[in-house]
Design a protein around this motif. Structure first.
Motif, PDB file in Angstrom:
ATOM      1  N   TRP A  47       0.814  -1.213   0.000  1.00 33.57           N
ATOM      2  CA  TRP A  47       0.000   0.000   0.000  1.00 33.57           C
ATOM      3  C   TRP A  47       0.852   1.270   0.000  1.00 33.57           C
ATOM      4  CZ3 TRP A  47      -1.526   3.395   4.237  1.00 33.57           C
ATOM      5  CH2 TRP A  47      -2.638   4.175   3.947  1.00 33.57           C
ATOM      6  N   ASP A  48       1.799   1.390   0.931  1.00 28.96           N
ATOM      7  CA  ASP A  48       2.591   2.605   1.055  1.00 28.96           C
ATOM      8  C   ASP A  48       3.423   2.870  -0.199  1.00 28.96           C
ATOM      9  OD1 ASP A  48       3.403   4.857   2.737  1.00 28.96           O
ATOM     10  OD2 ASP A  48       5.377   3.899   2.737  1.00 28.96           O
ATOM     11  N   ALA A  49       4.037   1.830  -0.738  1.00 29.56           N
ATOM     12  CA  ALA A  49       4.843   1.982  -1.951  1.00 29.56           C
ATOM     13  C   ALA A  49       3.981   2.413  -3.135  1.00 29.56           C
ATOM     14  CB  ALA A  49       5.573   0.675  -2.270  1.00 29.56           C
ATOM     15  N   GLU A  50       2.765   1.883  -3.204  1.00 25.02           N
ATOM     16  CA  GLU A  50       1.867   2.235  -4.309  1.00 25.02           C
ATOM     17  C   GLU A  50       1.390   3.683  -4.196  1.00 25.02           C
ATOM     18  OE1 GLU A  50      -0.191   1.695  -7.875  1.00 25.02           O
ATOM     19  OE2 GLU A  50       1.476   0.632  -6.973  1.00 25.02           O
ATOM     20  N   LEU A  51       1.118   4.146  -2.973  1.00 21.38           N
ATOM     21  CA  LEU A  51       0.742   5.552  -2.786  1.00 21.38           C
ATOM     22  C   LEU A  51       1.888   6.472  -3.197  1.00 21.38           C
ATOM     23  CD1 LEU A  51      -1.184   5.497   0.615  1.00 21.38           C
ATOM     24  CD2 LEU A  51      -2.140   5.743  -1.676  1.00 21.38           C
ATOM     25  N   LEU A  52       3.095   6.121  -2.805  1.00 21.65           N
ATOM     26  CA  LEU A  52       4.261   6.915  -3.169  1.00 21.65           C
ATOM     27  C   LEU A  52       4.417   6.967  -4.696  1.00 21.65           C
ATOM     28  CD1 LEU A  52       6.719   8.544  -2.333  1.00 21.65           C
ATOM     29  CD2 LEU A  52       7.977   6.404  -2.083  1.00 21.65           C
ATOM     30  N   ARG A  53       4.213   5.843  -5.352  1.00 17.12           N
ATOM     31  CA  ARG A  53       4.285   5.783  -6.814  1.00 17.12           C
ATOM     32  C   ARG A  53       3.201   6.674  -7.446  1.00 17.12           C
ATOM     33  NH1 ARG A  53       3.254   2.592 -11.577  1.00 17.12           N
ATOM     34  NH2 ARG A  53       1.435   1.553 -10.735  1.00 17.12           N
ATOM     35  N   GLY A  54       1.986   6.635  -6.880  1.00 17.05           N
ATOM     36  CA  GLY A  54       0.905   7.473  -7.393  1.00 17.05           C
ATOM     37  C   GLY A  54       1.233   8.949  -7.300  1.00 17.05           C
ATOM     38  N   ILE A  55       1.819   9.360  -6.178  1.00 18.09           N
ATOM     39  CA  ILE A  55       2.202  10.767  -6.008  1.00 18.09           C
ATOM     40  C   ILE A  55       3.330  11.118  -6.967  1.00 18.09           C
ATOM     41  CG2 ILE A  55       3.265  12.407  -4.407  1.00 18.09           C
ATOM     42  CD1 ILE A  55       1.696  10.930  -2.147  1.00 18.09           C
ATOM     43  N   LYS A  56       4.295  10.242  -7.081  1.00 19.49           N
ATOM     44  CA  LYS A  56       5.462  10.500  -7.933  1.00 19.49           C
ATOM     45  C   LYS A  56       5.066  10.737  -9.386  1.00 19.49           C
ATOM     46  CE  LYS A  56       9.768   8.361  -9.449  1.00 19.49           C
ATOM     47  NZ  LYS A  56      10.621   7.175  -9.380  1.00 19.49           N
ATOM     48  N   HIS A  57       4.077  10.000  -9.876  1.00 19.60           N
ATOM     49  CA  HIS A  57       3.734  10.062 -11.299  1.00 19.60           C
ATOM     50  C   HIS A  57       2.607  11.034 -11.640  1.00 19.60           C
ATOM     51  CE1 HIS A  57       6.558   7.000 -12.452  1.00 19.60           C
ATOM     52  NE2 HIS A  57       6.155   6.257 -11.441  1.00 19.60           N
ATOM     53  N   CYS A  58       2.009  11.666 -10.660  1.00 14.62           N
ATOM     54  CA  CYS A  58       0.930  12.612 -10.959  1.00 14.62           C
ATOM     55  C   CYS A  58       1.497  14.014 -11.179  1.00 14.62           C
ATOM     56  CB  CYS A  58      -0.091  12.622  -9.830  1.00 14.62           C
ATOM     57  SG  CYS A  58       0.467  13.511  -8.357  1.00 14.62           S
ATOM     58  N   GLU A  59       0.643  14.920 -11.610  1.00 13.57           N
ATOM     59  CA  GLU A  59       1.005  16.328 -11.757  1.00 13.57           C
ATOM     60  C   GLU A  59       0.420  17.162 -10.624  1.00 13.57           C
ATOM     61  OE1 GLU A  59      -0.551  17.401 -15.587  1.00 13.57           O
ATOM     62  OE2 GLU A  59       0.412  15.665 -16.511  1.00 13.57           O
ATOM     63  N   THR A  60      -0.781  16.797 -10.188  1.00  9.84           N
ATOM     64  CA  THR A  60      -1.534  17.567  -9.198  1.00  9.84           C
ATOM     65  C   THR A  60      -1.978  16.649  -8.066  1.00  9.84           C
ATOM     66  OG1 THR A  60      -2.358  19.035 -10.948  1.00  9.84           O
ATOM     67  CG2 THR A  60      -3.602  19.001  -8.880  1.00  9.84           C
ATOM     68  N   VAL A  61      -1.894  17.157  -6.831  1.00  8.79           N
ATOM     69  CA  VAL A  61      -2.398  16.423  -5.670  1.00  8.79           C
ATOM     70  C   VAL A  61      -3.551  17.232  -5.083  1.00  8.79           C
ATOM     71  CG1 VAL A  61      -1.887  15.533  -3.367  1.00  8.79           C
ATOM     72  CG2 VAL A  61      -0.190  15.319  -5.194  1.00  8.79           C
ATOM     73  N   ILE A  62      -4.725  16.613  -5.079  1.00  6.78           N
ATOM     74  CA  ILE A  62      -5.899  17.230  -4.472  1.00  6.78           C
ATOM     75  C   ILE A  62      -6.022  16.695  -3.053  1.00  6.78           C
ATOM     76  CG2 ILE A  62      -8.416  17.433  -4.513  1.00  6.78           C
ATOM     77  CD1 ILE A  62      -8.285  17.322  -7.548  1.00  6.78           C
ATOM     78  N   LEU A  63      -6.047  17.597  -2.082  1.00  6.19           N
ATOM     79  CA  LEU A  63      -6.215  17.240  -0.679  1.00  6.19           C
ATOM     80  C   LEU A  63      -7.691  17.403  -0.325  1.00  6.19           C
ATOM     81  CD1 LEU A  63      -3.279  19.406   0.748  1.00  6.19           C
ATOM     82  CD2 LEU A  63      -3.150  17.062  -0.137  1.00  6.19           C
ATOM     83  N   LEU A  64      -8.389  16.300  -0.054  1.00  3.21           N
ATOM     84  CA  LEU A  64      -9.799  16.374   0.336  1.00  3.21           C
ATOM     85  C   LEU A  64      -9.850  16.587   1.843  1.00  3.21           C
ATOM     86  CD1 LEU A  64     -11.455  13.631  -1.891  1.00  3.21           C
ATOM     87  CD2 LEU A  64     -11.182  16.088  -2.312  1.00  3.21           C
ATOM     88  N   LEU A  65      -9.906  17.852   2.231  1.00  2.00           N
ATOM     89  CA  LEU A  65      -9.753  18.235   3.630  1.00  2.00           C
ATOM     90  C   LEU A  65     -11.040  18.053   4.420  1.00  2.00           C
ATOM     91  CD1 LEU A  65      -7.655  21.487   3.102  1.00  2.00           C
ATOM     92  CD2 LEU A  65      -6.835  19.142   3.490  1.00  2.00           C
ATOM     93  N   SER A  66     -10.912  17.286   5.478  1.00  2.00           N
ATOM     94  CA  SER A  66     -11.993  17.039   6.428  1.00  2.00           C
ATOM     95  C   SER A  66     -11.335  16.961   7.799  1.00  2.00           C
ATOM     96  CB  SER A  66     -12.688  15.708   6.100  1.00  2.00           C
ATOM     97  OG  SER A  66     -11.761  14.640   6.253  1.00  2.00           O
ATOM     98  N   ARG A  67     -12.146  16.899   8.838  1.00  2.07           N
ATOM     99  CA  ARG A  67     -11.570  16.733  10.180  1.00  2.07           C
ATOM    100  C   ARG A  67     -10.717  15.471  10.237  1.00  2.07           C
ATOM    101  NH1 ARG A  67     -15.875  19.482  10.396  1.00  2.07           N
ATOM    102  NH2 ARG A  67     -16.137  21.260  11.739  1.00  2.07           N
ATOM    103  N   ALA A  68     -11.202  14.410   9.610  1.00  2.00           N
ATOM    104  CA  ALA A  68     -10.478  13.135   9.600  1.00  2.00           C
ATOM    105  C   ALA A  68      -9.162  13.258   8.831  1.00  2.00           C
ATOM    106  CB  ALA A  68     -11.348  12.036   9.005  1.00  2.00           C
ATOM    107  N   TRP A  69      -9.126  14.058   7.745  1.00  2.00           N
ATOM    108  CA  TRP A  69      -7.888  14.242   6.986  1.00  2.00           C
ATOM    109  C   TRP A  69      -6.825  14.868   7.888  1.00  2.00           C
ATOM    110  CZ3 TRP A  69      -4.201  17.674   5.610  1.00  2.00           C
ATOM    111  CH2 TRP A  69      -3.374  17.345   4.537  1.00  2.00           C
ATOM    112  N   PHE A  70      -7.206  15.902   8.628  1.00  2.00           N
ATOM    113  CA  PHE A  70      -6.242  16.574   9.501  1.00  2.00           C
ATOM    114  C   PHE A  70      -5.764  15.675  10.638  1.00  2.00           C
ATOM    115  CE2 PHE A  70      -8.180  20.389   7.561  1.00  2.00           C
ATOM    116  CZ  PHE A  70      -7.019  20.981   7.092  1.00  2.00           C
TER     117      PHE A  70
END
Length: 160
Positions: A47-70
């Motif tokens: 899971w962690d390696a795949e998330l890192l790969r997803g971030i590495k290969h994208c152009e934009t990161v959308i943060l869906l901010l909620s109380r739980a996100w913080f």
């Protein structure tokens, strides 16, 4: 790999908001334009390696901010990784009353998209149990339009 990475909390209430946001993206921007863990990480993959790969290969990161996100350490790590990688950060408020949290995390240096703001709304349907039940989530219409324009402009910039 998708051009947009969605950072979100997996807390129960947040799942509905995330699904609604992804449904909105499907309708407004198109399928396959974004990466979200629950749709894209297959069983057995680290899971962690795949998330890192997803971030590495994208152009934009959308943060869906909620109380739980913080409250989520993983979401904070995703933000740190995205900033370190020089990605465009688009913070999206999904719940009201989070401006102080956004400020604490240094997110107010980015223009916030406040989909939780009161006003004229866009209704987004989220089906449950194979479509026999559904919920409707409302996003602020003008903020949704501005976000759509930003994401479409990024798509045009990437293709030119």
């Amino acid at each position: 790999m998708s051009r947009i990475f969605i950072s979100h909390s997996n807390e129960a209430r947040n799942k509905l908001l995330t699904q609604a946001f992804c449904n909105w993206l499907d309708d407004e921007i198109g399928l396959g334009t974004y990466y979200v863990d629950y749709r894209h990480i297959p069983p057995g993959v680290e899971w962690d390696a795949e998330l890192l790969r997803g971030i590495k290969h994208c152009e934009t990161v959308i943060l869906l901010l909620s109380r739980a996100w913080f409250d989520s350490r993983e979401c904070q790590r995703e933000l740190d990784r995205a900033v370190d990688a020089g990605k465009q950060i688009v913070p999206v408020l999904l719940e009201p009353g989070l401006n102080d949290d956004a400020k604490t995390f240094g997110l107010t240096k980015f223009q916030l998209c406040d989909l939780a703001r009161a006003g004229q709304a866009v209704n987004v349907r989220v089906d449950h149990d194979g479509g026999s039940e559904a919920s409707v989530v409302q996003f602020h219409a003008q903020e949704a339009l501005k976000l759509k324009q930003v994401l479409r402009q990024n798509e045009l910039d990437a293709s030119s």
